[in-house]
Design an enzyme around this catalytic site. Sequence first.
Site, PDB file in Angstrom:
ATOM      1  N   ARG A 130     -20.897  69.013  27.864  1.00 25.02           N
ATOM      2  CA  ARG A 130     -22.194  68.918  27.166  1.00 25.02           C
ATOM      3  C   ARG A 130     -22.210  67.835  26.093  1.00 25.02           C
ATOM      4  NH1 ARG A 130     -22.440  74.780  27.549  1.00 25.02           N
ATOM      5  NH2 ARG A 130     -23.675  75.249  29.385  1.00 25.02           N
ATOM      6  N   LYS A 165     -29.418  53.943  26.428  1.00 15.23           N
ATOM      7  CA  LYS A 165     -29.827  54.251  27.802  1.00 15.23           C
ATOM      8  C   LYS A 165     -28.580  54.297  28.667  1.00 15.23           C
ATOM      9  CE  LYS A 165     -34.543  52.462  28.221  1.00 15.23           C
ATOM     10  NZ  LYS A 165     -35.393  51.430  28.841  1.00 15.23           N
ATOM     11  N   GLU A 203     -31.833  37.711  28.662  1.00 11.56           N
ATOM     12  CA  GLU A 203     -32.227  38.848  27.807  1.00 11.56           C
ATOM     13  C   GLU A 203     -32.336  38.423  26.336  1.00 11.56           C
ATOM     14  OE1 GLU A 203     -33.132  41.782  29.068  1.00 11.56           O
ATOM     15  OE2 GLU A 203     -32.164  41.908  31.029  1.00 11.56           O
ATOM     16  N   LYS A 254     -33.323  44.312  18.833  1.00 16.62           N
ATOM     17  CA  LYS A 254     -33.315  45.508  19.684  1.00 16.62           C
ATOM     18  C   LYS A 254     -33.118  46.770  18.839  1.00 16.62           C
ATOM     19  CE  LYS A 254     -31.980  47.758  23.812  1.00 16.62           C
ATOM     20  NZ  LYS A 254     -31.365  47.784  25.110  1.00 16.62           N
ATOM     21  N   GLU A 265     -38.613  55.386  24.387  1.00 17.69           N
ATOM     22  CA  GLU A 265     -39.549  54.527  25.124  1.00 17.69           C
ATOM     23  C   GLU A 265     -40.917  55.169  25.351  1.00 17.69           C
ATOM     24  OE1 GLU A 265     -37.683  51.886  28.066  1.00 17.69           O
ATOM     25  OE2 GLU A 265     -39.499  52.137  29.263  1.00 17.69           O
ATOM     26  N   ARG A 289     -40.788  50.328  22.717  1.00 15.02           N
ATOM     27  CA  ARG A 289     -39.572  49.983  23.476  1.00 15.02           C
ATOM     28  C   ARG A 289     -39.896  49.471  24.879  1.00 15.02           C
ATOM     29  NH1 ARG A 289     -33.728  53.143  23.646  1.00 15.02           N
ATOM     30  NH2 ARG A 289     -32.747  51.658  25.045  1.00 15.02           N
ATOM     31  N   ASN A 307     -39.080  45.701  28.535  1.00 13.82           N
ATOM     32  CA  ASN A 307     -39.148  45.548  29.991  1.00 13.82           C
ATOM     33  C   ASN A 307     -39.918  44.305  30.410  1.00 13.82           C
ATOM     34  OD1 ASN A 307     -37.732  47.966  30.659  1.00 13.82           O
ATOM     35  ND2 ASN A 307     -39.531  49.104  29.995  1.00 13.82           N
ATOM     36  N   HIS A 345     -39.412  42.661  33.770  1.00 14.38           N
ATOM     37  CA  HIS A 345     -38.627  43.571  34.605  1.00 14.38           C
ATOM     38  C   HIS A 345     -39.417  44.122  35.797  1.00 14.38           C
ATOM     39  CE1 HIS A 345     -35.764  43.186  31.391  1.00 14.38           C
ATOM     40  NE2 HIS A 345     -34.920  44.015  31.956  1.00 14.38           N
ATOM     41  N   HIS A 389     -37.677  43.491  39.032  1.00 14.88           N
ATOM     42  CA  HIS A 389     -37.157  44.607  39.848  1.00 14.88           C
ATOM     43  C   HIS A 389     -37.653  44.502  41.286  1.00 14.88           C
ATOM     44  CE1 HIS A 389     -35.996  47.741  36.541  1.00 14.88           C
ATOM     45  NE2 HIS A 389     -35.010  46.948  36.855  1.00 14.88           N
ATOM     46  N   HIS A 412     -29.444  40.506  38.139  1.00 16.27           N
ATOM     47  CA  HIS A 412     -30.541  41.128  37.385  1.00 16.27           C
ATOM     48  C   HIS A 412     -31.184  40.114  36.422  1.00 16.27           C
ATOM     49  CE1 HIS A 412     -32.772  44.111  35.100  1.00 16.27           C
ATOM     50  NE2 HIS A 412     -32.145  43.751  33.989  1.00 16.27           N
TER      51      HIS A 412
HETATM   52  N1  GLY Z   1     -32.929  47.444  28.451  1.00 15.43           N
HETATM   53  C1  GLY Z   1     -34.126  47.920  27.928  1.00 15.43           C
HETATM   54  C2  GLY Z   1     -33.958  49.027  26.934  1.00 15.43           C
HETATM   55  O1  GLY Z   1     -32.856  49.309  26.515  1.00 15.43           O
HETATM   56  O2  GLY Z   1     -34.918  49.641  26.559  1.00 15.43           O
END
Ligand code: GLY
Length: 371
Positions: free
Chosen positions: A123, A145, A187, A229, A239, A243, A247, A250, A254, A269
Site C-alpha cells: 500500500r 504520474k 519537452e 513544471k 490534472e 496541468r 499535454n 500530445h 499520441h 515520443h
Molecule cells: N507529462 C505531463 C504531466 O506530468 O502532467
Amino acid sequence: MSATVRVELGQRAYDVLVGQGLLARAGELISPLLTGRKRVVIVTDRTPWALHGGVLTASLEKSAIAYDVIEIEPGEASKSFISFQRVTEALLALTIERGDLVIAFGGGVTGDLAGFAAGVTKRGIDFVQIPTTLLAQVDSSVGGKTAINASAGKNLVGLFWQPRLVLADLDVLATLPRRDMAVGWAEVVKIGLIQDRDFFDWCAANGAAAISGDTSILSHAVKAAVQAKANIVAQDEREGGVRALLNLGHTFGHAFEACVGFDESVLRHGEAVACGMAMAHRFSVAQGLCDKEDARQVEDALDAAGLPAFPSDLPGGPWTSAALFEAMSHDKKNEDGNLTLIITRGIGEAFVQKRVDAAAVRAFLDEDLNR
Ligand code: GLY
C-alpha cells in the site's frame, strides 16, 4: 553546485535537485529519508546501470546504505502488466519494508514502472527518482504520474504517487545519444510554448547547443523546465485544470504514436510531441486564433534542434488523416465523445479547448498531411 526546486504539495512536498555531481552524493542526500534500517531497492535498466550504476552504488556504500537491484528490460514494452508483476514480486521477495526506499534509476519507462510498483506494494513504499535522460529530468520524474500501459492504450493503469526526492544529475546527460537529447528538448520547448515567450525565444536560440550537450545551457534549461513544471503541479496535482496544458502537442502526437503501435524503435515520443506542438500552432492559425508568424517560429525552433515539425518529417509514415483522427478520438482528455485539444493564442499562450469541432480537425489533418 546544484539548485533546488521545491514541489509545494503540502505533506507530499519534495525537492528536485538539479546540478552536476549529484549521483556521487546520492547516498548522503537519500540517507535522511530512510527512517528504519538503511536500505534501498534500485529499479533500473541495463543502459544507465552499465554506464552510471557504479557511481550510485559507491555513494550508497559510503553512506552505509544497503541496496538490492531489480533490472528491467529497456524500452516501452517494460510498462506492461508482466513487468509490473515481476517488479512487485521482486520487491516482496526482497522483503521490502515501508521504511525502505525504492530508487527509480533510468529514463521515463523506469520511473513510471518503478513509481507505480512502489506506490502499490504494501500500500505504498516511498521512492526517489534519479532520472538519467533529459526527457525524464524535465518532465516524467517530476509530478508523480506513474503508470503502465494496457491493451486499450498508454498509461491507462497507474496512480499519482509523488517521489520523496528527485536527483537530476546533469553529468549523466553526457552519455546520451543525440536523438535522446532532442526528444527531451521537445519537452523543454513545450514549457516556453505553454506559458513563457521569453523562455521559448531562449530555447529557439540555444536548442542546437543544448542538443550538443553544452552543460551551462542544459543546466539553465533543466532548472527552468523543472521550476515551471513544479509550479503547475503545485497548483493542480491531479490534472483537473492547468496541468492539462502540459499535454500541448500530445493529442496530435499520441495519434502518430498509436499509428506505429507506440513502437519507440520507429517513432520517439518527443518527436511525435514536437510535430504535435507545431500542428497545435498551425491548427490554431487555421482557427483564426494564432498569428501565422508564431507557428513559423515554432517550426524553426524545432528544426534548429533537429526535431520534426511536419508529419512528412516524422519517422513511421506515410500517415492517413482517417487513422490519425480515429486515434485522436480515443484521447483521455475527451469528454462526452467530444475532442479536447490544447491550442493557443500565440507562443506562451496555450489554453485548453473543449468540444473542438471534429470537422475542422479532419479538414486540418487533410491539409497538414499534404504540406
Ligand atoms: N507529462 C505531463 C504531466 O506530468 O502532467
